[in-house]
Enzyme design. Sequence first.
Site, PDB file in Angstrom:
ATOM      1  CD  GLU A  43      -3.016 -49.915 -94.283  1.00 53.88           C
ATOM      2  OE1 GLU A  43      -1.940 -50.320 -93.923  1.00 53.88           O
ATOM      3  OE2 GLU A  43      -3.381 -49.442 -95.334  1.00 53.88           O
ATOM      4  CG  ASP A  87      -3.637 -50.666 -98.740  1.00 55.30           C
ATOM      5  OD1 ASP A  87      -3.227 -51.160 -97.943  1.00 55.30           O
ATOM      6  OD2 ASP A  87      -3.092 -50.127 -99.776  1.00 55.30           O
TER       7      ASP A  87
END
Length: 718
Positions: free
Chosen positions: A452, A399
């Site tokens: 990401e 993330d």
Amino acid sequence: MTSPSCAALLAAREYDPFTVLGLQVEGTVWCLRVFRPAAESVAVADADGEWLPLDRIAGTDLFEWRGAISLPRPWRLHIDGVVQYDAYAFPPQPPTADLFLFNAGRLQQAWRMLGANPATRDGVTGICFRVWAPNAERVSVIGDFNRWDGRIHPMASLGSSGVWELFLPGLAEGMLYRFEIRVRGSGALRIKSDPYARAFEYRPATACRVDPATAHVWGDADWLAARAARDWLHAPMNVYEMHAGSWMRHLPDGRFYSYRELASRLVPYMQEMGFTHVEFMPLMEHPLDESWGYQCTGFFAPTSRFGSADDLRFLIDALHQANIGVILDWVPGHFPADDWALAHFDGTSLYEHEDPRQKVHPDWGTHVFNYGRNEVRSFLLSSAHYWLSEFHVDGLRVDAVASMIYLDYSRQPGEWTPNVHGGHENLAAIAFLRELNEMVHGQFAGALTIAEESTAWPMVSRPTWLGGLGFSMKWNMGWMNDTLDYLRHDPVHRRFHHERLTFGQLYAYSENFVLPLSHDEVVHGKRSLLGKMPGDEWQRFANLRLLLAYQMMAPGKKLLFMGAELGQPWEWRTGEELPWHLLQYPLHAGVQRLARDLNHLYLKAPALHELDFSSEGFQWIDCHDADQSVVSWLRRARDGSYAIVVVNFTPVPRYGYRLGVPQAIDYVERTNSDSALYGGSDLGNGGRVRADQRPWMAQPASLELVLPPLAVLVLMPA
């Protein structure tokens, strides 16, 4: 009078309690000391099993025995009627090699050394506690077993390593514990959870729990062998992103499904729908439901919301045995500022930066890991290793990578510190990510790492030996933003935004891209995918069906957040389950049916997945028909097989639309998102169409089509 060492112990400031407690030699006399506040009596067993009383040192809670001969090791104590081994009969056993690697930032299985680990010493079972707190004056283990009193079980410092150790004999698995830390200098006390804890209390409680040894017997050997041999670059990958707490709940009380209950529902659903992988939003322990797991406080602990670690192993094993891969969201970019967790752990900025320009994440108010600190790298690498090795997960979606690699991410001038070269790149974070990816790819055959990363940072998904970050894949945020921005426009205006459909091909093969329609697009006022669509009810559903088919036919691996396949009208609600009841209505059932059929077509057709990352797998037929808002292209497989994709982005049917094709043969309409099966108007080409020898659009043959409104057609050679 007590000695200076005893005085430090009584003041709860002793860093080496083994010099005071336990059995000592003082001249020609053996001396046993036990510190036990509130105890009435303490005795020790001699070699014959006789209980020898200890005398209380006046004015203290220290008890002492002196004798001419030593006591049997390890000795047993009788404290107010309870018989137990003395923790200070078991001196520290520093794991020298592991400590060296840990301090060097190279220990990748640090949870085996640090935290609470079952051990046997001198034939006695118990738990060995270790914690890294280099700036503490004193550290103690506290828990149910000592009434949370930090004076009773002070730990021993293992010198310059910064690690503290204490073995507690006879301690049962499942017991609650924390660490009490006295800060050097100020003397302040901090009660902290174990950074390496593998289990926690049920939220909102935050104490650690001694995790029992796993009893799960894995049955996924065939899956792991197939994963190791899998050619993932050319294989289908269609990911269902889900939040375990709101996918399905017990009604009417809203209780969570356990990991085992999820297995009974999720596995058949994944098989029916045709997804290849499930991606769980973070299952690591976190105190706040509303953080969705992204503000993690237990980097080695499955959240207790849904059961135990073995319950999670059961779920993953069940998915593997059904040939479904498991990806976990993992968050090494930041951690919450909760006082009981990692933040300011030993009274100093230990896991985070001291400099506020690097310490605090401006978007979330969380702390940023200090990737330049060796022990922090060992911590994070070990966390990744733990989930891959102990839970057999098939990949990590990392993330917020952009926030890690830029020092000025979300910061204004003057709010960040340049690197040694004067640039804005976070060199330590970049080195860490490369080391992470080398570890994963080097030690876990077939496992994937997915970034990401929302910027134009080059070579995110290229090997480290070429200068890349080393990820397997990267989310294509540009494709997602362009696509959703285009579709939000009323169809009459879409011709003015046609470049949104075509620009992505300019960079589509610069990375190994995943096309994400993720949870981030259906929260915080952004509306659900269905809610983003313009027009009346029929047009909104047609646009959603078009979007799902458009994503599936575009080059790149796929990710769809739960609920989109149901045509969920409202934003994702974390406090309740998905609106499964909507499937009783034809338009919602039609969306789900289309998603299922698209998934299975994608699995079966090599042209739709084999060359996702290569320009050889894609060719425009016509990308210039902006006036009619129509685009068409070819998808190709390595063996030359192909699929033809035509998309009409307006609600106006196009009759007699001539399209260039590679061959003058019969073509089968494999997908028509306007089919009545899916809730459409059922306009199309009767399932089959014949091409003739008339060249068109730089193709040697062509055919005439009826283009349904707001729909995707997929044609394949008959």
